[in-house]
Design a protein around this motif. Structure first.
Motif, PDB file in Angstrom:
ATOM      1  N   ILE A 133       1.616 -53.275   8.300  1.00 14.15           N
ATOM      2  CA  ILE A 133       2.304 -53.434   9.584  1.00 14.15           C
ATOM      3  C   ILE A 133       3.607 -52.662   9.515  1.00 14.15           C
ATOM      4  O   ILE A 133       4.434 -52.878   8.621  1.00 14.15           O
ATOM      5  N   ASP A 134       3.793 -51.744  10.453  1.00 14.00           N
ATOM      6  CA  ASP A 134       5.003 -50.917  10.439  1.00 14.00           C
ATOM      7  C   ASP A 134       6.177 -51.668  11.046  1.00 14.00           C
ATOM      8  O   ASP A 134       6.080 -52.852  11.372  1.00 14.00           O
ATOM      9  N   GLY A 135       7.286 -50.965  11.230  1.00 14.43           N
ATOM     10  CA  GLY A 135       8.490 -51.600  11.739  1.00 14.43           C
ATOM     11  C   GLY A 135       8.372 -52.073  13.169  1.00 14.43           C
ATOM     12  O   GLY A 135       9.132 -52.956  13.593  1.00 14.43           O
ATOM     13  N   ASP A 136       7.441 -51.508  13.938  1.00 10.59           N
ATOM     14  CA  ASP A 136       7.251 -51.926  15.329  1.00 10.59           C
ATOM     15  C   ASP A 136       6.203 -53.018  15.469  1.00 10.59           C
ATOM     16  O   ASP A 136       5.827 -53.379  16.592  1.00 10.59           O
ATOM     17  N   GLY A 137       5.710 -53.505  14.342  1.00  9.54           N
ATOM     18  CA  GLY A 137       4.705 -54.552  14.398  1.00  9.54           C
ATOM     19  C   GLY A 137       3.306 -54.040  14.688  1.00  9.54           C
ATOM     20  O   GLY A 137       2.439 -54.825  15.085  1.00  9.54           O
ATOM     21  N   LEU A 138       3.053 -52.749  14.476  1.00 10.40           N
ATOM     22  CA  LEU A 138       1.742 -52.162  14.720  1.00 10.40           C
ATOM     23  C   LEU A 138       0.982 -52.037  13.415  1.00 10.40           C
ATOM     24  O   LEU A 138       1.557 -51.738  12.361  1.00 10.40           O
ATOM     25  N   LEU A 139      -0.301 -52.248  13.483  1.00 13.99           N
ATOM     26  CA  LEU A 139      -1.158 -52.189  12.304  1.00 13.99           C
ATOM     27  C   LEU A 139      -1.615 -50.756  12.089  1.00 13.99           C
ATOM     28  O   LEU A 139      -2.214 -50.144  12.976  1.00 13.99           O
ATOM     29  N   ARG A 140      -1.324 -50.217  10.913  1.00 11.38           N
ATOM     30  CA  ARG A 140      -1.648 -48.822  10.624  1.00 11.38           C
ATOM     31  C   ARG A 140      -2.494 -48.724   9.363  1.00 11.38           C
ATOM     32  O   ARG A 140      -2.514 -49.643   8.539  1.00 11.38           O
ATOM     33  N   VAL A 141      -3.152 -47.571   9.228  1.00  8.48           N
ATOM     34  CA  VAL A 141      -3.991 -47.309   8.064  1.00  8.48           C
ATOM     35  C   VAL A 141      -3.107 -46.852   6.913  1.00  8.48           C
ATOM     36  O   VAL A 141      -2.254 -45.977   7.071  1.00  8.48           O
ATOM     37  N   GLY A 142      -3.310 -47.440   5.749  1.00 10.93           N
ATOM     38  CA  GLY A 142      -2.626 -46.955   4.566  1.00 10.93           C
ATOM     39  C   GLY A 142      -3.360 -45.750   3.993  1.00 10.93           C
ATOM     40  O   GLY A 142      -4.579 -45.636   4.093  1.00 10.93           O
ATOM     41  N   SER A 143      -2.628 -44.814   3.428  1.00 13.91           N
ATOM     42  CA  SER A 143      -3.250 -43.599   2.906  1.00 13.91           C
ATOM     43  C   SER A 143      -2.471 -43.100   1.706  1.00 13.91           C
ATOM     44  O   SER A 143      -1.417 -43.639   1.354  1.00 13.91           O
ATOM     45  N   ARG A 144      -2.982 -42.030   1.105  1.00 15.59           N
ATOM     46  CA  ARG A 144      -2.329 -41.382  -0.041  1.00 15.59           C
ATOM     47  C   ARG A 144      -1.710 -40.054   0.360  1.00 15.59           C
ATOM     48  O   ARG A 144      -1.529 -39.179  -0.462  1.00 15.59           O
ATOM     49  N   LEU A 145      -1.406 -39.921   1.641  1.00 18.75           N
ATOM     50  CA  LEU A 145      -0.913 -38.649   2.167  1.00 18.75           C
ATOM     51  C   LEU A 145       0.570 -38.687   2.499  1.00 18.75           C
ATOM     52  O   LEU A 145       1.036 -37.916   3.339  1.00 18.75           O
ATOM     53  N   ASP A 146       1.315 -39.564   1.861  1.00 18.93           N
ATOM     54  CA  ASP A 146       2.739 -39.664   2.192  1.00 18.93           C
ATOM     55  C   ASP A 146       3.489 -38.367   1.912  1.00 18.93           C
ATOM     56  O   ASP A 146       4.483 -38.057   2.576  1.00 18.93           O
ATOM     57  N   ASN A 147       3.053 -37.592   0.943  1.00 12.89           N
ATOM     58  CA  ASN A 147       3.747 -36.352   0.600  1.00 12.89           C
ATOM     59  C   ASN A 147       3.207 -35.144   1.358  1.00 12.89           C
ATOM     60  O   ASN A 147       3.650 -34.018   1.128  1.00 12.89           O
ATOM     61  N   ALA A 148       2.234 -35.368   2.234  1.00 11.48           N
ATOM     62  CA  ALA A 148       1.661 -34.259   2.993  1.00 11.48           C
ATOM     63  C   ALA A 148       2.587 -33.861   4.131  1.00 11.48           C
ATOM     64  O   ALA A 148       3.276 -34.699   4.723  1.00 11.48           O
ATOM     65  N   ALA A 149       2.600 -32.553   4.434  1.00 13.94           N
ATOM     66  CA  ALA A 149       3.464 -32.025   5.492  1.00 13.94           C
ATOM     67  C   ALA A 149       2.757 -32.113   6.839  1.00 13.94           C
ATOM     68  O   ALA A 149       2.509 -31.114   7.519  1.00 13.94           O
ATOM     69  N   ILE A 150       2.424 -33.339   7.219  1.00 10.69           N
ATOM     70  CA  ILE A 150       1.784 -33.576   8.521  1.00 10.69           C
ATOM     71  C   ILE A 150       2.514 -34.717   9.215  1.00 10.69           C
ATOM     72  O   ILE A 150       3.371 -35.392   8.612  1.00 10.69           O
ATOM     73  N   ASP A 151       2.200 -34.949  10.473  1.00 11.85           N
ATOM     74  CA  ASP A 151       2.885 -35.985  11.245  1.00 11.85           C
ATOM     75  C   ASP A 151       2.606 -37.368  10.661  1.00 11.85           C
ATOM     76  O   ASP A 151       1.559 -37.626  10.063  1.00 11.85           O
ATOM     77  N   TYR A 152       3.560 -38.240  10.905  1.00  9.16           N
ATOM     78  CA  TYR A 152       3.414 -39.616  10.411  1.00  9.16           C
ATOM     79  C   TYR A 152       2.216 -40.305  11.050  1.00  9.16           C
ATOM     80  O   TYR A 152       1.496 -41.074  10.395  1.00  9.16           O
ATOM     81  N   GLU A 153       1.996 -40.043  12.343  1.00  7.11           N
ATOM     82  CA  GLU A 153       0.870 -40.677  13.035  1.00  7.11           C
ATOM     83  C   GLU A 153      -0.460 -40.196  12.489  1.00  7.11           C
ATOM     84  O   GLU A 153      -1.456 -40.911  12.552  1.00  7.11           O
ATOM     85  N   CYS A 154      -0.495 -38.962  11.973  1.00 11.81           N
ATOM     86  CA  CYS A 154      -1.738 -38.449  11.396  1.00 11.81           C
ATOM     87  C   CYS A 154      -1.967 -39.025   9.995  1.00 11.81           C
ATOM     88  O   CYS A 154      -3.115 -39.287   9.613  1.00 11.81           O
TER      89      CYS A 154
END
Length: 250
Positions: free
Chosen positions: A22-43
């Motif tokens: 759950i992110d800071g806005d209370g929305l449920l998001r998919v966890g991934s291993r792409l935190d270091n990727a140069a792509i948008d946060y929503e992607c």
């Protein structure tokens, strides 16, 4: 530990495979291993959506319109740049099947049963023994480089072997009968004399102007002259019916 209605999620729950958070806005998001990727946060961390939800249907509809009524895979690829719909493929497919415009384009049209292939297509022969002819153009040619260079229209005569689908291209300087005969002699000098030559009656020549159509009109005197000269070499010239280029088979 993820909970649902103040109770732990069972191990068989499909959400656990996506490691949601759950992110800071209370929305449920998919966890991934792409935190270091140069792509948008929503992607990197797409929003999780249920498949049976009014807002999910609206989002699928919007993506389907953005993809210009694309298919299931195209619409799903557009969605997954921001959202992850649980069992998304069946949901997208169900929405597309209900789309009225897509239903109209999916209707079956009358399909003509094709006729038998001509003998020139199925009998083994030397390449270009049976050939098809068509014109393309016009193209602009220069007499020389530099200043005061004159330009004039020219055409391309395309010869196609009916047996091997090989293509031979000859440049035709103008739309006179002598220019075509010269191009045909160059073709036969390189490929051998044709037994049969197929072409349109002139109305279907690609890019042909009025003079070229007149030259290859079945009633013109120029065509009769060309056919007579070609007949001396043992070549039979066969013409397709008007507005039926598929009769040539190529």
């Amino acid at each position: 530990m993820f909970t649902f209605k103040n109770a732990p999620l069972p191990n068989s729950n499909p959400l656990l495979k996506l490691t949601p958070y759950i992110d800071g806005d209370g929305l449920l998001r998919v966890g991934s291993r792409l935190d270091n990727a140069a792509i948008d946060y929503e992607c990197k961390h797409s929003l999780l959506l249920p498949k049976d939800s009014p807002i999910t249907s609206l989002i699928i509809h919007d993506a389907h319109l953005k993809m210009l009524h694309g298919g299931t895979q195209l619409t799903l690829s557009c969605l997954r740049t921001k959202y992850w719909i649980m069992n998304g493929r069946p949901a997208v497919r169900s929405h597309i099947l209900k789309c009225i415009r897509c239903t109209r384009y999916r209707e079956l049209r009358a399909k003509q049963l094709m006729g038998q292939l001509s003998c020139a297509r199925v009998i083994m022969a030397r390449p270009f023994t049976n050939s098809g002819l068509d014109y393309a153009g016009p193209f602009s040619l220069k007499t020389w480089k530099g200043r005061a260079a004159r330009t004039y229209k020219s055409y391309i005569a395309i010869f196609v072997c009916m047996a091997t689908s090989a293509v031979h291209i000859e440049l035709v300087t103008d739309y006179s009968s002598s220019a075509f005969i010269a191009a045909f002699k160059r073709f036969t000098g390189r490929r051998g004399i044709c037994s049969t030559l197929y072409s349109d009656c002139g109305t279907n020549f690609v890019g042909a102007n009025a003079e070229l159509r007149r030259l290859f009109d079945s009633t013109s005197s120029e065509l009769k002259e060309i056919a007579a000269l070609i007949l001396n070499n043992g070549t039979e010239w066969k013409f397709n019916p008007p507005a039926a280029p598929h009769f040539g088979g190529k």
